[in-house]
Design an enzyme around this catalytic site. Structure first.
Site, PDB file in Angstrom:
ATOM      1  N   HIS A 150      37.293  57.062  53.890  1.00 36.73           N
ATOM      2  CA  HIS A 150      37.561  56.054  55.174  1.00 36.73           C
ATOM      3  C   HIS A 150      36.759  54.984  55.129  1.00 36.73           C
ATOM      4  O   HIS A 150      37.394  53.818  55.576  1.00 36.73           O
ATOM      5  CB  HIS A 150      37.243  57.181  56.330  1.00 36.73           C
ATOM      6  N   SER A 178      38.965  64.918  54.630  1.00 39.55           N
ATOM      7  CA  SER A 178      37.956  65.506  55.277  1.00 39.55           C
ATOM      8  C   SER A 178      38.179  66.906  55.053  1.00 39.55           C
ATOM      9  O   SER A 178      37.006  67.736  54.627  1.00 39.55           O
ATOM     10  CB  SER A 178      38.126  65.416  56.733  1.00 39.55           C
ATOM     11  N   ARG A 222      46.170  57.171  49.872  1.00 40.74           N
ATOM     12  CA  ARG A 222      45.816  57.892  48.747  1.00 40.74           C
ATOM     13  C   ARG A 222      46.846  58.024  47.923  1.00 40.74           C
ATOM     14  O   ARG A 222      46.538  58.060  46.514  1.00 40.74           O
ATOM     15  CB  ARG A 222      45.383  59.317  49.257  1.00 40.74           C
ATOM     16  N   LYS A 274      43.453  71.507  68.440  1.00 50.05           N
ATOM     17  CA  LYS A 274      42.875  71.939  67.468  1.00 50.05           C
ATOM     18  C   LYS A 274      41.299  71.758  67.519  1.00 50.05           C
ATOM     19  O   LYS A 274      40.911  70.754  67.503  1.00 50.05           O
ATOM     20  CB  LYS A 274      43.357  70.733  66.293  1.00 50.05           C
TER      21      LYS A 274
HETATM   22  C1  9F8 Z   1      42.652  57.659  53.565  1.00 53.87           C
HETATM   23  C2  9F8 Z   1      42.662  57.870  54.783  1.00 53.87           C
HETATM   24  C3  9F8 Z   1      43.285  59.002  55.604  1.00 53.87           C
HETATM   25  N1  9F8 Z   1      42.917  58.810  56.893  1.00 53.87           N
HETATM   26  C4  9F8 Z   1      43.249  59.663  57.965  1.00 53.87           C
HETATM   27  C5  9F8 Z   1      41.960  60.430  58.147  1.00 53.87           C
HETATM   28  C6  9F8 Z   1      41.958  61.628  59.281  1.00 53.87           C
HETATM   29  O1  9F8 Z   1      42.975  61.632  59.881  1.00 53.87           O
HETATM   30  O2  9F8 Z   1      40.966  61.930  59.418  1.00 53.87           O
HETATM   31  C7  9F8 Z   1      42.125  57.438  57.138  1.00 53.87           C
HETATM   32  C8  9F8 Z   1      41.590  56.855  58.181  1.00 53.87           C
HETATM   33  C9  9F8 Z   1      40.865  55.658  57.760  1.00 53.87           C
HETATM   34  C10 9F8 Z   1      40.916  55.026  56.687  1.00 53.87           C
HETATM   35  C11 9F8 Z   1      41.489  55.587  55.560  1.00 53.87           C
HETATM   36  C12 9F8 Z   1      42.059  56.873  55.643  1.00 53.87           C
END
Ligand code: 9F8
Length: 161
Positions: free
Chosen positions: A17, A127, A90, A41
């Site tokens: 992130h 996560s 990703r 959730k």
């Molecule tokens: C790769 C990636 C997934 N997500 C959703 C993450 C989520 O929903 O917790 C991001 C949010 C910000 C930057 C990159 C990402």
């Protein structure tokens, strides 16, 4: 002022992130990280805890702020006056769903989505995976900032897992 929103649950924030948020901060005048409030959730961390961890991780960027939101992402974009959503991709598997959301958001409110390929270093990260590995005693220190690692360990210990 060109603003972008970076939405997510961030339960907790990972280095994947942070890579996208950092890169977006160099492209836009301001980046607003939107932490989604999902009433249906229960996460491992509260929304306030997630915001705090994100603030600590992004404090070095002068143009990143962290807010929570619920409901439609485009309504949040309108509230913070951002015309662009930045999403990290990703893998190809992410694209199908993200494309539908991006097309809906253009239709709803003319909000564009900028897709950024994640650094290959982080393309497997989520996560959920970090939490699962940490729950079973795996070393996730390479995947999250130190303060998040400490918070993970404390929370999992408190839950007795
Ligand atoms: C790769 C990636 C997934 N997500 C959703 C993450 C989520 O929903 O917790 C991001 C949010 C910000 C930057 C990159 C990402």
């Amino acid at each position: 002022m060109r603003r972008a929103v970076c939405p997510g649950s961030f339960d907790p924030v990972t280095n994947g992130h942070l890579d996208i948020i950092g890169r977006a901060s160099r492209l836009f005048d301001e980046v607003i990280v939107g932490v989604l409030i999902n009433q249906s959730k229960t996460g491992l961390f509260t929304v306030d805890e997630r915001i705090e961890m994100l603030r600590e991780a992004t404090g070095g960027y002068g143009n990143v702020r962290i807010e929570s939101f619920q409901g439609l992402l485009v309504d949040f974009c309108r509230t913070v006056q951002a015309a662009v959503v930045v999403k990290g991709l990703r893998a190809v598997s992410d694209f199908d769903y993200e494309l539908k959301m991006a097309q809906m958001n253009i239709g709803l409110a003319g909000v564009e989505t900028l897709f950024m390929p994640t650094n290959p270093l982080y393309s497997f990260l989520s996560s959920s995976l970090v939490k699962e590995v940490a729950k079973w005693g795996g070393d996730v220190s390479a995947h999250v900032p130190d303060h998040v690692l400490d918070a993970l360990r404390d929370r999992l210990a408190a839950k007795g897992v």
